[in-house]
Design an enzyme around this catalytic site. Structure first.
Site, PDB file in Angstrom:
ATOM      1  N   CYS A 192      54.414   5.877  30.943  1.00 61.93           N
ATOM      2  CA  CYS A 192      54.024   6.921  31.906  1.00 61.93           C
ATOM      3  C   CYS A 192      54.562   6.617  33.296  1.00 61.93           C
ATOM      4  O   CYS A 192      54.923   7.529  34.036  1.00 61.93           O
ATOM      5  CB  CYS A 192      52.507   7.092  31.931  1.00 61.93           C
ATOM      6  SG  CYS A 192      51.869   7.957  30.476  1.00 61.93           S
ATOM      7  N   HIS A 201      50.040  11.364  26.419  1.00 58.92           N
ATOM      8  CA  HIS A 201      49.179  10.952  27.528  1.00 58.92           C
ATOM      9  C   HIS A 201      48.969  12.083  28.539  1.00 58.92           C
ATOM     10  O   HIS A 201      49.808  12.977  28.669  1.00 58.92           O
ATOM     11  CB  HIS A 201      49.765   9.732  28.216  1.00 58.92           C
ATOM     12  CG  HIS A 201      49.684   8.494  27.375  1.00 58.92           C
ATOM     13  ND1 HIS A 201      50.033   7.252  27.846  1.00 58.92           N
ATOM     14  CD2 HIS A 201      49.302   8.301  26.091  1.00 58.92           C
ATOM     15  CE1 HIS A 201      49.856   6.352  26.903  1.00 58.92           C
ATOM     16  NE2 HIS A 201      49.422   6.974  25.820  1.00 58.92           N
ATOM     17  N   CYS A 246      50.343   3.687  31.856  1.00 51.02           N
ATOM     18  CA  CYS A 246      51.026   2.681  31.043  1.00 51.02           C
ATOM     19  C   CYS A 246      52.486   2.588  31.512  1.00 51.02           C
ATOM     20  O   CYS A 246      52.936   3.387  32.336  1.00 51.02           O
ATOM     21  CB  CYS A 246      50.953   3.063  29.558  1.00 51.02           C
ATOM     22  SG  CYS A 246      51.959   4.502  29.105  1.00 51.02           S
ATOM     23  N   GLU A 257      49.127  12.050  31.783  1.00 48.50           N
ATOM     24  CA  GLU A 257      50.172  12.099  32.806  1.00 48.50           C
ATOM     25  C   GLU A 257      51.403  12.817  32.269  1.00 48.50           C
ATOM     26  O   GLU A 257      52.022  13.624  32.966  1.00 48.50           O
ATOM     27  CB  GLU A 257      50.590  10.683  33.242  1.00 48.50           C
ATOM     28  CG  GLU A 257      49.459   9.806  33.724  1.00 48.50           C
ATOM     29  CD  GLU A 257      48.908   8.891  32.647  1.00 48.50           C
ATOM     30  OE1 GLU A 257      48.732   7.688  32.929  1.00 48.50           O
ATOM     31  OE2 GLU A 257      48.646   9.372  31.522  1.00 48.50           O
TER      32      GLU A 257
END
Length: 162
Positions: free
Chosen positions: A120, A80, A117, A82
């Site tokens: 994250c 991801h 999410c 992040e």
């Protein structure tokens, strides 16, 4: 006199530019970490270094299996945005910083509401990031104090439902 862009809009615009490097066939995300008005790192979603990207393979496992957004991330090839921004920075530098996040639908290019999410969120908590600023589908700005994720711990089971 021209109205000057706010800092949040400015940094979200940069995160939006970062997402253009995303290799995901479903959703493109860009993230930047900022502290004291200085960009510390950037990240976009894509396969780990050395592995083929979904855009190069022309295939998305989660899409092929009709897996809804937000579910079964273990089947996704991507790291991801992040996470990529966080691993490119030291924790010491990220303490009390802000993470800016923008997402777009890969097919239409339309802005989607970007929110980290649950995995994250854990990365963000441990990194010492203070707030998350994201673009929402209405082109507005959502600001979350990361401390609220500690107060409202959504990782605990609802005892009433057990």
């Amino acid at each position: 006199m021209d109205k000057r862009t706010s800092k949040d809009d400015y940094y979200l615009g940069i995160a939006d530019a970062v997402l253009s490097r995303s290799t995901c066939l479903r959703r493109k995300y860009g993230a930047i970490i900022v502290k004291a008005d200085e960009i510390l790192s950037t990240g976009y979603n894509g396969a780990p270094r050395g592995r083929e990207n979904c855009c190069d393979l022309g295939f998305c496992t989660r899409e092929h299996l009709n897996i809804p957004s937000g579910e079964r991330y273990e089947l996704c090839r991507s790291v991801h945005a992040e996470q990529n921004a966080i691993i490119s920075c030291s924790r010491r530098d990220m303490l009390s910083s802000t993470l800016y996040l923008v997402g777009r639908d890969a097919k239409t290019g339309e802005i989607i509401t970007a929110e980290p999410c649950s995995l994250c969120r854990r990365f963000i908590l441990n990194a010492g990031i203070e707030r998350v600023v994201s673009r929402n589908k209405d082109n507005g700005i959502d600001i979350v104090a990361v401390a609220d994720w500690i107060k409202n711990d959504d990782s605990l089971p609802d005892i009433k439902k057990l």
